[in-house]
Design a protein around this motif. Sequence first.
Motif, mmCIF file in Angstrom:
data_model
loop_
_atom_site.group_PDB
_atom_site.id
_atom_site.type_symbol
_atom_site.label_atom_id
_atom_site.label_comp_id
_atom_site.label_asym_id
_atom_site.label_seq_id
_atom_site.Cartn_x
_atom_site.Cartn_y
_atom_site.Cartn_z
ATOM 1 N N UNK A 130 0.828 -1.199 0.000
ATOM 2 C CA UNK A 130 0.000 0.000 0.000
ATOM 3 C C UNK A 130 0.863 1.250 0.000
ATOM 4 N N UNK A 131 1.871 1.257 0.887
ATOM 5 C CA UNK A 131 2.776 2.412 0.953
ATOM 6 C C UNK A 131 3.541 2.574 -0.359
ATOM 7 N N UNK A 132 3.922 1.435 -0.966
ATOM 8 C CA UNK A 132 4.647 1.466 -2.251
ATOM 9 C C UNK A 132 3.791 2.128 -3.336
ATOM 10 N N UNK A 133 2.503 1.792 -3.371
ATOM 11 C CA UNK A 133 1.624 2.392 -4.383
ATOM 12 C C UNK A 133 1.434 3.880 -4.106
ATOM 13 N N UNK A 134 1.287 4.233 -2.815
ATOM 14 C CA UNK A 134 1.119 5.649 -2.467
ATOM 15 C C UNK A 134 2.354 6.443 -2.889
ATOM 16 N N UNK A 135 3.540 5.857 -2.607
ATOM 17 C CA UNK A 135 4.787 6.540 -2.963
ATOM 18 C C UNK A 135 4.870 6.761 -4.466
ATOM 19 N N UNK A 136 4.477 5.743 -5.241
ATOM 20 C CA UNK A 136 4.524 5.891 -6.693
ATOM 21 C C UNK A 136 3.626 7.028 -7.155
ATOM 22 N N UNK A 137 2.474 7.159 -6.478
ATOM 23 C CA UNK A 137 1.561 8.229 -6.849
ATOM 24 C C UNK A 137 2.138 9.608 -6.584
ATOM 25 N N UNK A 138 3.089 9.695 -5.647
ATOM 26 C CA UNK A 138 3.636 11.000 -5.274
ATOM 27 C C UNK A 138 4.822 11.399 -6.142
ATOM 28 N N UNK A 139 5.245 10.520 -7.067
ATOM 29 C CA UNK A 139 6.401 10.827 -7.911
ATOM 30 C C UNK A 139 5.929 11.020 -9.346
ATOM 31 N N UNK A 140 6.369 12.099 -9.987
ATOM 32 C CA UNK A 140 5.854 12.427 -11.313
ATOM 33 C C UNK A 140 6.717 11.902 -12.447
ATOM 34 N N UNK A 141 8.010 12.123 -12.360
ATOM 35 C CA UNK A 141 8.901 11.765 -13.452
ATOM 36 C C UNK A 141 9.092 10.244 -13.519
ATOM 37 N N UNK A 142 8.830 9.595 -14.678
ATOM 38 C CA UNK A 142 8.853 8.125 -14.739
ATOM 39 C C UNK A 142 10.176 7.490 -14.327
ATOM 40 N N UNK A 143 11.319 8.033 -14.786
ATOM 41 C CA UNK A 143 12.586 7.379 -14.426
ATOM 42 C C UNK A 143 12.875 7.552 -12.940
ATOM 43 N N UNK A 144 12.562 8.742 -12.425
ATOM 44 C CA UNK A 144 12.774 8.968 -10.992
ATOM 45 C C UNK A 144 11.846 8.074 -10.177
ATOM 46 N N UNK A 145 10.592 7.956 -10.655
ATOM 47 C CA UNK A 145 9.643 7.105 -9.954
ATOM 48 C C UNK A 145 10.128 5.660 -9.925
ATOM 49 N N UNK A 146 10.633 5.188 -11.075
ATOM 50 C CA UNK A 146 11.119 3.814 -11.146
ATOM 51 C C UNK A 146 12.215 3.597 -10.118
ATOM 52 N N UNK B 155 12.248 13.699 -2.587
ATOM 53 C CA UNK B 155 12.149 13.600 -4.051
ATOM 54 C C UNK B 155 10.717 13.631 -4.542
ATOM 55 N N UNK B 156 9.751 13.402 -3.641
ATOM 56 C CA UNK B 156 8.354 13.305 -4.062
ATOM 57 C C UNK B 156 7.765 14.695 -4.237
ATOM 58 N N UNK B 157 6.695 14.773 -5.037
ATOM 59 C CA UNK B 157 6.120 16.089 -5.303
ATOM 60 C C UNK B 157 5.175 16.538 -4.193
ATOM 61 N N UNK B 158 4.379 15.614 -3.623
ATOM 62 C CA UNK B 158 3.559 16.016 -2.476
ATOM 63 C C UNK B 158 4.197 15.394 -1.246
ATOM 64 N N UNK B 159 4.933 16.213 -0.528
ATOM 65 C CA UNK B 159 5.721 15.654 0.565
ATOM 66 C C UNK B 159 4.899 15.445 1.812
ATOM 67 N N UNK B 160 3.831 16.198 1.968
ATOM 68 C CA UNK B 160 3.010 16.235 3.175
ATOM 69 C C UNK B 160 3.168 15.076 4.139
ATOM 70 N N UNK B 161 2.151 14.282 4.298
ATOM 71 C CA UNK B 161 2.174 13.248 5.320
ATOM 72 C C UNK B 161 2.672 11.903 4.801
ATOM 73 N N UNK B 162 3.612 11.940 3.866
ATOM 74 C CA UNK B 162 4.041 10.693 3.238
ATOM 75 C C UNK B 162 4.908 9.852 4.172
ATOM 76 N N UNK B 163 5.732 10.508 4.980
ATOM 77 C CA UNK B 163 6.715 9.757 5.769
ATOM 78 C C UNK B 163 6.096 8.719 6.713
ATOM 79 N N UNK B 164 5.066 9.073 7.509
ATOM 80 C CA UNK B 164 4.482 8.034 8.369
ATOM 81 C C UNK B 164 3.971 6.832 7.583
ATOM 82 N N UNK B 165 3.371 7.103 6.415
ATOM 83 C CA UNK B 165 2.821 5.996 5.610
ATOM 84 C C UNK B 165 3.932 5.044 5.203
ATOM 85 N N UNK B 166 5.078 5.605 4.801
ATOM 86 C CA UNK B 166 6.178 4.749 4.351
ATOM 87 C C UNK B 166 6.898 4.094 5.526
#
Lengths: 230, 223
Positions: A130-146, B155-166
């Motif tokens: 779940x956290x992995x999917x959320x993290x992917x959603x927060x990254x825009x650039x495809x290579x950086x996301x990968x 590195x993420x675009x929406x940094x907000x509350x991401x850290x606890x989730x990860x």
Amino acid sequence: MINLRRYTLIRNIILVWMTVVLLAAFLLNIPKINILEHTARNLYFHVPMWFTLMAAVFVSAYHSFQVLRTGEILRDIRALQAARIGAFFGILGLVTGIVWSKFTWYVGTDIWWNFDPRQSMVSLHLLIYGAYFVLRGALDDPTKRARIAAVYNLFAATTTPFLLYVIPRQMESLHPGAEGNPAFSEITHPIMRLVFYPAIIGFIGLFWIMYTQRVRTALLKNRVSHDPEL
Amino acid sequence: MNWIRGSWAVLQKDLRLEMRSRYALNMLLMFVLSSLLLIAFAIGQEAVSERMQSALLWVVILFSASIGLGRSFVAEEERGTVLLLQLNVPGSQVFAGKLIFNFLLLVAVDLVALLVFALLLNMVIENWGLLVASLLLGSVGLAGATTLLAAIIARASNKGPLLPVLLFPLLIPLLLSVVRASRAALEGGLGVSGAMGDLQTILLFSGVVITAAVLLFDYVWQD
């Protein structure tokens, strides 16, 4: 590229295999077991889900490693799809386990969730994905996301093995082979093992079909959205 | 020697910046204080078992770490100093400096949380050595995991509350062990010798997490 004829052949073999396993799972007679009785047939479904989740975790972690090594987008797609299908099988394994224990060991009580080590492991893997999917959603650039998603996936894979050691020390298990419980081979009749092992292979095969299909779809989607000529 | 000097320089820079504003430290301490008071008010006069005491203590430490330590790399991005660090210091030295800085912040959190909690909940500590050891070792593992994840969320675009989730899914093995060890320290008696196994687990976990984090850090840090 992919040899399509061989792919179709393997896929058809797996489909026939799964059909035979399903028929055998419901039609073959099984010996009477205390408490479980006919719910023991759930062994053919619940346990292979767990094996499939583990296979998916390995596939996903391997491709994440390859992302870091080569930086190919295809590897990232593979890691993501393995994680998605792994999460799907994990949820199925969790649900079949919870329902099974509720109507056998815990019948007549209000207990749904128990802190069984394996149940905790699966829920942890689901949380991580779940956290992995959320993290992917927060990254825009495809290579950086990968790359960054691969780092998280591998980092998570290094911490989960600790649970195998930590959790059994503090929680009691319903599963065979755990402390004080009879070993798996003692409580299962040979005829059940005759269905059980093929079921594991069948479900992992099913995972392979779903995984390869999803990877191909994702690749095509990726090409359509990035190729300016299409 | 060079490696130590580089890490020390990064640590020194962070310490000096922190001394100027005291932003991270003040925020962490206020978070710890307010959440502890919330817990104390919510519980009221009721006696809390040792198990609950150590569980609540660690939940507070975990939440404050996930909120306060996430800034370490985000702040570099905001100040625009990432490139400067990348050019001057190798990644592993940046990681080491940040790791030690985060660990020091966590020690401050541990100290305040323990003292205030002991006061509010009338904690009786049977074995100080074990409690301090579990707090310190637990903080090492916590700092290791948080430092890498802080670099990830920067590195993420929406940094907000991401850290606890990860962070939380990764820390469950650590949480289980430290809660057990601190509980044994609060109860005293026979549990203390059994807690040695937990301390070993925490040590091993911290070692593995920090090793993996050092290996993976460059992939997050370099563009």
